[in-house]
Design a protein around this motif. Structure first.
Motif, PDB file in Angstrom:
ATOM      1  N   SER A   6     -48.663  13.627 -86.719  1.00  0.00           N
ATOM      2  CA  SER A   6     -47.392  12.941 -87.549  1.00  0.00           C
ATOM      3  C   SER A   6     -47.716  12.101 -88.684  1.00  0.00           C
ATOM      4  N   ILE A   7     -48.780  11.200 -88.323  1.00  0.00           N
ATOM      5  CA  ILE A   7     -48.994  10.252 -89.223  1.00  0.00           C
ATOM      6  C   ILE A   7     -49.678  10.939 -90.781  1.00  0.00           C
ATOM      7  N   THR A   8     -50.777  11.751 -90.299  1.00  0.00           N
ATOM      8  CA  THR A   8     -51.458  12.341 -91.356  1.00  0.00           C
ATOM      9  C   THR A   8     -50.383  13.217 -92.063  1.00  0.00           C
ATOM     10  N   SER A   9     -49.419  13.862 -91.688  1.00  0.00           N
ATOM     11  CA  SER A   9     -48.764  14.728 -92.303  1.00  0.00           C
ATOM     12  C   SER A   9     -47.678  13.893 -93.419  1.00  0.00           C
ATOM     13  N   LYS A  10     -47.635  12.597 -93.390  1.00  0.00           N
ATOM     14  CA  LYS A  10     -46.872  11.613 -94.256  1.00  0.00           C
ATOM     15  C   LYS A  10     -47.738  11.548 -95.430  1.00  0.00           C
ATOM     16  N   LYS A  11     -49.102  11.561 -95.411  1.00  0.00           N
ATOM     17  CA  LYS A  11     -49.935  11.487 -96.549  1.00  0.00           C
ATOM     18  C   LYS A  11     -49.577  12.561 -97.536  1.00  0.00           C
ATOM     19  N   ALA A  12     -50.026  12.117 -98.886  1.00  0.00           N
ATOM     20  CA  ALA A  12     -50.128  13.145 -99.903  1.00  0.00           C
ATOM     21  C   ALA A  12     -51.137  12.813-101.036  1.00  0.00           C
ATOM     22  N   ALA A  13     -51.798  13.641-101.438  1.00  0.00           N
ATOM     23  CA  ALA A  13     -52.752  13.046-102.633  1.00  0.00           C
ATOM     24  C   ALA A  13     -53.282  14.620-103.347  1.00  0.00           C
ATOM     25  N   ALA A  14     -53.508  14.179-104.626  1.00  0.00           N
ATOM     26  CA  ALA A  14     -53.843  15.317-105.492  1.00  0.00           C
ATOM     27  C   ALA A  14     -55.197  14.778-106.401  1.00  0.00           C
ATOM     28  N   TYR A  15     -56.189  15.249-106.626  1.00  0.00           N
ATOM     29  CA  TYR A  15     -57.277  14.796-107.436  1.00  0.00           C
ATOM     30  C   TYR A  15     -57.945  16.149-108.428  1.00  0.00           C
ATOM     31  N   LEU A  16     -57.371  16.322-109.476  1.00  0.00           N
ATOM     32  CA  LEU A  16     -57.808  17.538-110.254  1.00  0.00           C
ATOM     33  C   LEU A  16     -58.638  17.013-111.399  1.00  0.00           C
ATOM     34  N   GLN A  17     -59.632  18.077-111.748  1.00  0.00           N
ATOM     35  CA  GLN A  17     -60.475  17.653-112.931  1.00  0.00           C
ATOM     36  C   GLN A  17     -60.144  18.907-114.092  1.00  0.00           C
ATOM     37  N   ALA A  18     -60.044  18.277-115.437  1.00  0.00           N
ATOM     38  CA  ALA A  18     -59.619  19.189-116.480  1.00  0.00           C
ATOM     39  C   ALA A  18     -60.648  20.516-116.679  1.00  0.00           C
ATOM     40  N   LEU A  19     -60.269  21.738-116.894  1.00  0.00           N
ATOM     41  CA  LEU A  19     -61.118  22.608-117.325  1.00  0.00           C
ATOM     42  C   LEU A  19     -61.356  22.709-118.547  1.00  0.00           C
ATOM     43  N   LYS A  20     -62.414  23.317-118.744  1.00  0.00           N
ATOM     44  CA  LYS A  20     -63.188  23.390-120.107  1.00  0.00           C
ATOM     45  C   LYS A  20     -62.285  24.384-120.824  1.00  0.00           C
ATOM     46  N   LEU A  59     -58.870  10.409-119.351  1.00  0.00           N
ATOM     47  CA  LEU A  59     -59.495  11.427-120.335  1.00  0.00           C
ATOM     48  C   LEU A  59     -60.162  10.948-121.196  1.00  0.00           C
ATOM     49  N   HIS A  60     -61.177  11.708-121.631  1.00  0.00           N
ATOM     50  CA  HIS A  60     -62.340  11.333-122.510  1.00  0.00           C
ATOM     51  C   HIS A  60     -62.012  12.024-123.796  1.00  0.00           C
ATOM     52  N   PHE A  61     -62.303  11.814-125.150  1.00  0.00           N
ATOM     53  CA  PHE A  61     -62.127  12.166-126.259  1.00  0.00           C
ATOM     54  C   PHE A  61     -63.411  12.016-127.131  1.00  0.00           C
ATOM     55  N   HIS A  62     -63.689  12.913-127.996  1.00  0.00           N
ATOM     56  CA  HIS A  62     -64.940  13.029-128.882  1.00  0.00           C
ATOM     57  C   HIS A  62     -64.533  13.650-130.225  1.00  0.00           C
ATOM     58  N   VAL A  63     -64.650  12.788-131.192  1.00  0.00           N
ATOM     59  CA  VAL A  63     -64.492  13.336-132.444  1.00  0.00           C
ATOM     60  C   VAL A  63     -65.785  13.362-133.319  1.00  0.00           C
ATOM     61  N   ALA A 132     -67.603  18.347-123.152  1.00  0.00           N
ATOM     62  CA  ALA A 132     -69.148  18.569-123.120  1.00  0.00           C
ATOM     63  C   ALA A 132     -69.842  17.663-122.165  1.00  0.00           C
ATOM     64  N   LEU A 133     -69.692  16.488-122.520  1.00  0.00           N
ATOM     65  CA  LEU A 133     -70.311  15.378-121.975  1.00  0.00           C
ATOM     66  C   LEU A 133     -69.406  14.802-120.577  1.00  0.00           C
ATOM     67  N   SER A 134     -68.203  14.536-120.825  1.00  0.00           N
ATOM     68  CA  SER A 134     -67.230  14.217-119.779  1.00  0.00           C
ATOM     69  C   SER A 134     -66.360  15.106-118.920  1.00  0.00           C
ATOM     70  N   ALA A 135     -66.579  16.471-119.060  1.00  0.00           N
ATOM     71  CA  ALA A 135     -65.862  17.282-118.465  1.00  0.00           C
ATOM     72  C   ALA A 135     -65.358  17.175-116.908  1.00  0.00           C
ATOM     73  N   LYS A 136     -66.224  16.672-116.008  1.00  0.00           N
ATOM     74  CA  LYS A 136     -65.839  16.142-114.827  1.00  0.00           C
ATOM     75  C   LYS A 136     -65.149  14.783-114.840  1.00  0.00           C
ATOM     76  N   ASN A 137     -65.131  14.070-115.634  1.00  0.00           N
ATOM     77  CA  ASN A 137     -64.538  12.690-115.748  1.00  0.00           C
ATOM     78  C   ASN A 137     -63.167  12.908-116.287  1.00  0.00           C
ATOM     79  N   ASN A 138     -62.727  13.895-116.676  1.00  0.00           N
ATOM     80  CA  ASN A 138     -61.322  14.158-117.137  1.00  0.00           C
ATOM     81  C   ASN A 138     -60.504  14.465-116.077  1.00  0.00           C
ATOM     82  N   VAL A 139     -59.568  13.705-115.484  1.00  0.00           N
ATOM     83  CA  VAL A 139     -59.061  13.883-114.105  1.00  0.00           C
ATOM     84  C   VAL A 139     -57.441  13.415-114.235  1.00  0.00           C
ATOM     85  N   LEU A 140     -56.767  13.888-113.260  1.00  0.00           N
ATOM     86  CA  LEU A 140     -55.399  13.681-112.947  1.00  0.00           C
ATOM     87  C   LEU A 140     -55.290  13.551-111.585  1.00  0.00           C
TER      88      LEU A 140
END
Length: 158
Positions: A6-20, A59-63, A132-140
């Motif tokens: 019952s304690i663990t069922s009250k927890k909620a979390a998300a961690y997603l990486q941006a798709l290329k 999020l990381h950006f490159h110009v 390209a360089l930061s794909a796995k670092n773009n997170v929600l």
């Protein structure tokens, strides 16, 4: 005494990486990340348990080339189609034309959410997201605070 289940069922979390991006014009997320008591569908992160949530996006950006006009990048967090937080940064300084500019934007939100509330991230313009360089670092991410009740009113989001 509460059971461990019952304690663990009250927890909620998300961690997603941006798709290329492949022929797309909006931010999309890889659903192979962490989704615990939250689900992801149609580019929306949906809450299953009501409570106080800490939501973040980095999020990381490159110009490649900055010319003689400013280039503004916007990152915006929405809850149920309502803009809750946004930040804008000038990626290119017209007084200093240069090449290969790297910048990042980080946004956080502390918000009381109900079951079925939806969190969406939008960026404009889209084309400068660095995958390209930061794909796995773009997170929600988001997680539900499960500690004691503080009894402190949350600040208005206005």
């Amino acid at each position: 005494m509460q059971s461990l289940q019952s304690i663990t069922s009250k927890k909620a979390a998300a961690y997603l990486q941006a798709l290329k991006p492949v022929n797309q014009s909006q931010l999309r997320w890889n659903t192979d990340g962490i989704l615990h008591n939250m689900w992801f569908h149609n580019e929306s992160l949906t809450v299953q348990l009501p409570g106080l949530y800490f939501v973040y996006c980095h999020l990381h950006f490159h110009v490649t080339t900055c010319n003689e006009k400013p280039l503004h990048q916007k990152l915006e967090l929405f809850v149920n189609n309502i803009s809750m937080k946004h930040t804008t940064r000038n990626l290119c300084d017209p007084r200093n034309p240069t090449e290969n500019v790297y910048q990042d934007l980080f946004q956080v939100l502390l918000v009381e959410l109900e079951a079925d509330d939806q969190i969406v991230v939008k960026i404009h313009p889209f084309e400068h997201l660095d995958v390209a360089l930061s794909a796995k670092n773009n997170v929600l991410g988001a997680f539900k605070y499960t500690g004691e009740k503080w009894g402190v009113p949350l600040p208005s989001s206005n």
